[in-house]
Structure formats: structure tokens, C-alpha cells
Design an enzyme around this catalytic site. Structure first.
Site, PDB file in Angstrom:
ATOM      1  N   GLU A 114       0.843  -1.193   0.000  1.00  0.00           N
ATOM      2  CA  GLU A 114       0.000   0.000   0.000  1.00  0.00           C
ATOM      3  C   GLU A 114       0.882   1.248   0.000  1.00  0.00           C
ATOM      4  O   GLU A 114       1.907   1.296   0.679  1.00  0.00           O
ATOM      5  CB  GLU A 114      -0.875  -0.026   1.248  1.00  0.00           C
ATOM      6  CG  GLU A 114      -1.750   1.204   1.446  1.00  0.00           C
ATOM      7  CD  GLU A 114      -2.392   1.242   2.827  1.00  0.00           C
ATOM      8  OE1 GLU A 114      -3.452   1.877   2.956  1.00  0.00           O
ATOM      9  OE2 GLU A 114      -1.830   0.646   3.766  1.00  0.00           O
ATOM     10  N   LYS A 140      -9.876   0.412  -1.934  1.00  0.00           N
ATOM     11  CA  LYS A 140     -10.152   0.068  -0.546  1.00  0.00           C
ATOM     12  C   LYS A 140     -11.593   0.406  -0.185  1.00  0.00           C
ATOM     13  O   LYS A 140     -12.050   1.529  -0.368  1.00  0.00           O
ATOM     14  CB  LYS A 140      -9.186   0.814   0.383  1.00  0.00           C
ATOM     15  CG  LYS A 140      -9.299   0.413   1.839  1.00  0.00           C
ATOM     16  CD  LYS A 140      -8.252   1.139   2.686  1.00  0.00           C
ATOM     17  CE  LYS A 140      -8.313   0.688   4.140  1.00  0.00           C
ATOM     18  NZ  LYS A 140      -7.303   1.399   4.976  1.00  0.00           N
ATOM     19  N   CYS A 177      -4.654  -3.074   4.110  1.00  0.00           N
ATOM     20  CA  CYS A 177      -4.344  -2.633   5.470  1.00  0.00           C
ATOM     21  C   CYS A 177      -5.375  -3.084   6.496  1.00  0.00           C
ATOM     22  O   CYS A 177      -5.600  -4.277   6.675  1.00  0.00           O
ATOM     23  CB  CYS A 177      -4.153  -1.112   5.483  1.00  0.00           C
ATOM     24  SG  CYS A 177      -3.212  -0.511   6.917  1.00  0.00           S
TER      25      CYS A 177
END
Length: 564
Positions: free
Chosen positions: A316, A377, A428
Site C-alpha cells: 500500500e 479500498k 491494510c
């Protein structure tokens, strides 16, 4: 269910409850009573605080013990001990007392667990710990009610699941840190994740702990009343045996790891120049780090020092500039991808869909055709990647202005074909949320990739906590999990939860591995969130039953005292 005759709520000696009603205020007295009355109330409050201090201190110590069960310490048996001790502390309390003890337990627990947020500000540590502790306040009050019923260890364990269910979803999409399951990613409870996911693991840990508490309570009563030793020993022994059975039950659950194929991967950890909030440094710095590491990988492949992989994974934010609006960034990525001659999963912040938003994306970059499939995301972090009520809150908390634009949430799963493999991208903190990972696997992911950037929280314990979640997800879904991090910890986790490789923090490093690909789905994939909702509803219904039975018994008692 019936109320246990010997477990009616009785205030313990240190509970601070007084049975004497306050005297009525005299006519014409000032609001709050006369000076002597106010002094008397203050004295009573002080006495109450002194009597409640021992139990509050015990609850706080248990909360700290619970925090030590989680990484980076990882003493997972403390999670069972803390649950057991907390159940004992709540015995005989009123609902109000239980709620206070829930806060006394929860605030130190989250304060130590979330201490890594100090990298942002200590204010964030305190505020978030206080908010999360409120869920334990409610749970503890309900546990007091549940303990008035027979089979109370079962109902209390269900309430742990109910608390986690709500906390994982509310507010702003919830915050999943501190679930019992995440302290047990390498314990005998772990295989249960393949049957019912993280909620079943949490339930088993809580049930083992509450049964242990019931056994300790029965043993104490037997010691206090030796003449009733046989009567008290049998329930205590049964509770202890059941606790041990729950503890070992996960070892009987088969964890399937047979592979339907393999793909060879290379994980590039380019590193950052500094930890903390301002890890980005100057523009292009992080991207250059990952480009240079990939160019070195390409040179090692040509020289025969490294076996050529099938795909390369970047973390990321490995591109700290939008490659679609910055030609230099686009060219640097293309240079690295063409040098290695393989598809690369690139993490980048992409502008859009409007001037007020940015998107956190994983982009498949092909050496011939360039950027292609991408994943955005789905679950941006509140107050980290977007600011709820921005206009109002930024006037109060000026640090929120450091988040100039809100992250725009994606709408679909991260299943993408990267080279020869169909992988599922999760970015994440999304690894902490059951539904996102489960939906990705059910959409066809044969392995899971977690792109992450933990540079802000480097060397604080947060990367270890997130890696533990990856271990649980591997067992839950029967999939290998790869973590690609900018500054560490990058890792390869086998489908049985074993960490096969891991990098050091704040080093430039490339990991290579043969990744097993699997198509078989676990029971947890098929049943979804059903076990979690069922367990939570059972816990809440037990509290409703306790309230109803208590009212019925009080009504019968009142009628029995009336003259005939």
C-alpha cells in the site's frame, strides 16, 4: 431458564452499596440540601469510593493482563485468565456496579492495546480507549444479569460475542481491535476459525474462561462449607472439565492445506526514511525505494541469484504520487515493471472521483499493457483516512486538518487476476473485518494479499497485531495470506496459520516464496456471519429472561406479603 436460588444479587462487602435511604430535605432547604446534608453525602460518596477501590483495582489489573495476551507480547493464555477473573469480579454486583467495573477493566485494556496510536497523538489513544471501553461497560452490566441464571457461563460467553459484534460495526463501520480471537491466532482455539470464523474463536475463549470462573467459585464455596463438599465439588469439577474440553476442542478441527496449484511470488519492501506521521518525506522518495528494490530484484533474476517469480507484490502507498496525474511517477513504475518483466501489484493513492476525494488502490501493472485491473479500498479508516463531520470537528481538533481529502470507498471485492493466479487484494486495516475478507474469498480468491503501510506505527507493536489477524484469516478461510508492507512487517502465512517468512521492520528487503493456491471453501466461508448473530442473540435473550424472571419473583414476593 431459572434464577439460581443462591445467586440472587447481593452487594459484596466492598461494593459501596448502602441500604439506608437519604433523609428527606427539610422544607425551605436550599437546592442540594443543607450544609450538613451535603457533607453527609460527600462522606458517603467517599466511603463508597474506598469500598469500591479494591474490586476496581482488580478489574484494571485484569484489563492489563488481557492486553498482554495480544501481540507484541502474545501471552494468549492470559485472555482466558482475564475473562475468568472478570467474571468473578462481577459476581454479586448490581448492574450499575458491573458497568463501572466494565470501564475499570476496559479502559486500561484498550489504553495499553492501542498505545501505538501515540504516533498520531496521545489524545487519540485516550479518546479511542474511552470509546471502546464503553462497549465493555454495557457488556459488564448485562453479564451481571446473565449471572443470575443457571448456565450463566454460557450466557456470559455469548455476551462477549454480542459486544464484539456491535463494536466491529458501530460507529463509522466499527473498530475491530481487541477481539478475543485476535489474541488467539496460534493457540488451541485457532482451528475453530475454520468452522465459525473469528466470532467462534472469541466465543470459545470466553466460554473456557467463564467455565473456569464457575469452577473456581464452586471450589471456594466447597472450601467455605466443607460439609457440603460433595454437593459443591461435582458442579465445580464438571465446569473445570468442560472448560478443558472447550480449550482442547479446536485441536479436533481439521485444517485443510492441500494445494490446487502454486504461484511464485516476490514481495518488495522498499522501506521508508522515517517512521511516524510524516513518513512520506519528499515526493517520489517511497516510490524510488520500491523502484530501486525491484530493479535490484530484476538484476538478481538475470544473474541467477534469485529464481524468477510469476508475480511481484508492492505494498500500500508504494507510489506516494498518483501515477495517472504525475507522468514521472507513471514512468518510474513502468521502468521497474518492464525491468523485471512480470506483472506487479502496485499500491497507489489515485485522485478522484472528484477534487475532494482520493482513492486507495491496488493496481495490476503489466510490463506490456501497463495498468489494468484495480481494487479500491472499501473501508477507509475514520479519522485516519477520512474525517466524519469534517466541518464541525476540524474547528475543535486542528490535527484533523492533516487529512486534507477524504478517501473514497470502493464498491467491490479485490479479486483480480495477477499473472497466472486469481488473488484477492485486501488493503491494510480491512484484514480486521470479517465480511470484507470473507466476501473476497467467496468471490473466487485463491490466496489473499494484504497490502499495508504501517510506517506511521513502526516499532510500536501495531504491525505485529495486524500480522496476527492475517494468521487467523489464513485458518478461517484456508488460504495462504501474503502481507506486503512498505516498512515491515512483510510476511508469508501458510493456510494453517504458520508464518513461513517475515521481514524486519525498516529495512529494504525482498521475500520470495511458492504460494499455495486453494479453491476449497471452509465451513466458515459457507455459514458467514450466522454463528455470530446467533450467539449474540442468545446472550441478549438470556438477559431479557433474567429481567423477566426477576420481575416475576419480586411480584410473587410482594403478593405473598400482602394481608389475606
Amino acid at each position: 431458564m431459572r434464577l439460581r436460588p443462591d445467586t440472587a444479587p447481593v452487594a459484596p462487602p466492598d461494593s459501596g452499596v448502602t441500604a439506608s435511604p437519604a433523609p428527606p430535605a427539610e422544607a425551605g432547604a436550599a437546592p442540594g440540601g443543607t450544609v450538613p446534608e451535603r457533607a453527609t453525602r460527600r462522606a458517603r460518596l467517599a466511603a463508597t469510593a474506598r469500598r469500591a477501590a479494591p474490586s476496581s483495582a482488580v478489574a484494571a489489573l485484569l484489563g492489563l493482563g488481557m492486553a498482554a495476551a495480544f501481540p507484541p507480547y502474545g501471552v494468549w493464555p492470559l485472555s482466558v485468565v482475564a475473562v475468568a477473573g472478570f467474571a468473578l469480579v462481577l459476581r454479586g454486583r448490581t448492574v450499575r456496579q458491573g458497568a463501572w467495573l466494565g470501564f475499570a477493566f476496559g479502559f486500561p485494556f484498550f489504553l495499553w492495546l492501542l498505545v501505538w496510536l501515540r504516533s498520531v497523538t496521545w489524545l487519540a489513544v485516550g479518546v479511542l480507549s474511552g470509546v471502546e471501553a464503553c462497549y465493555l461497560v454495557l457488556m459488564a452490566g448485562l453479564m451481571v444479569l446473565a449471572q443470575r441464571l443457571r448456565l450463566w457461563p454460557l450466557w456470559c460467553a455469548c455476551l462477549w460475542v454480542a459486544q464484539e459484534l456491535v463494536r466491529d460495526r458501530l460507529p463509522f463501520g466499527g473498530f475491530s481491535w481487541g477481539r478475543l480471537a485476535f489474541a488467539n491466532t496460534g493457540s488451541p482455539f485457532t482451528p475453530l476459525a475454520a468452522l465459525g470464523g473469528a466470532p467462534l474463536v472469541s466465543f470459545a475463549v470466553a466460554l473456557s474462561g467463564t467455565l473456569l470462573a464457575a469452577a473456581a467459585l464452586a471450589g471456594y464455596r466447597t472450601w467455605r462449607a466443607p460439609r457440603r463438599s460433595l454437593r459443591g465439588a461435582l458442579p465445580g469439577t464438571a465446569a473445570l472439565v468442560l472448560s478443558a474440553a472447550v480449550f482442547c476442542g479446536g485441536l479436533l478441527v481439521p485444517v485443510h492445506t492441500n494445494a490446487d496449484g502454486h504461484v511464485r511470488i516476490a514481495i518488495v519492501q522498499g522501506n521508508v526514511q522515517q517512521p511516524g506521521m510524516h513518513f512520506l518525506g519528499r515526493p517520489m522518495q517511497i516510490l524510488d525505494n520500491h523502484v530501486q528494490a525491484t530493479l535490484q530484484l530484476a538484476a538478481d533474476i538475470r544473474a541467477g541469484r534469485v529464481q524468477k517469480p510469476d508475480i511481484v507484490l508492492w505494498p500500500e502507498n508504494s507510489s506516494d504520487l498518483d501515477p495517472f496525474s504525475n507522468p514521472v511517477a507513471y514512468d518510474r513504475i513502468t521502468e521497474a515493471v518492464q525491468a523485471v518483466g512480470l506483472p506487479v501489484l502496485v499500491g497507489a493513492l489515485v485522485d478522484g472521483p472528484d477534487k475532494d476525494h482520493v482513492q486507495n488502490e491496488g493496481i495490476v501493472w503489466d510490463p506490456v499493457t501497463g495498468p489494468g485491473a484495480h481494487y479500491t479500498k472499501q473501508h477507509p479508516v475514520p479519522f485516519g483516512e477520512y474525517v466524519p463531520f469534517r466541518k464541525e470537528l476540524t474547528k475543535v481538533v486542528s490535527q484533523l486538518n492533516e487529512i486534507p481529502r477524504d478517501f473514497y470507498p470502493g464498491k467491490g471485492t479485490g479479486v483480480m487476476r495477477i499473472g497466472p493466479a486469481r488473488l484477492g487484494d485486501v488493503i491494510c486495516f480491512e484484514v480486521a473485518y470479517d465480511g470484507i475478507v470473507r466476501d473476497t474469498v467467496n468471490a473466487g480468491a485463491r490466496a489473499i494479499v494484504v497490502q499495508t503501510n504501517n510506517a506511521t506505527y513502526g516499532r510500536t507493536g501495531q504491525p505485529e497485531q495486524q500480522l496476527a489477524m492475517s494468521r487467523l484469516r489464513a485458518v478461517e478461510h484456508g488460504r495462504a495470506v501474503v502481507t506486503a508492507a512498505t516498512s515491515g512487517i512483510s510476511a508469508v502465512v501458510a493456510p494453517d496459520g504458520r508464518i513461513e517468512q517475515r521481514s524486519k521492520e525498516f529495512t529494504r528487503q525482498v521475500l520470495t516464496a511458492d504460494l499455495p493456491l486453494r479453491d476449497e471453501k471452509t465451513v466458515a466461508d459457507r455459514v458467514g456471519a450466522v454463528p455470530e448473530w446467533v450467539l449474540a442473540m442468545v446472550g441478549l435473550l438470556s438477559c431479557a429472561a433474567a429481567v423477566a424472571i426477576g420481575r416475576r419473583d419480586r411480584t410473587r414476593k410482594a403478593k405473598g406479603q400482602q394481608p389475606q
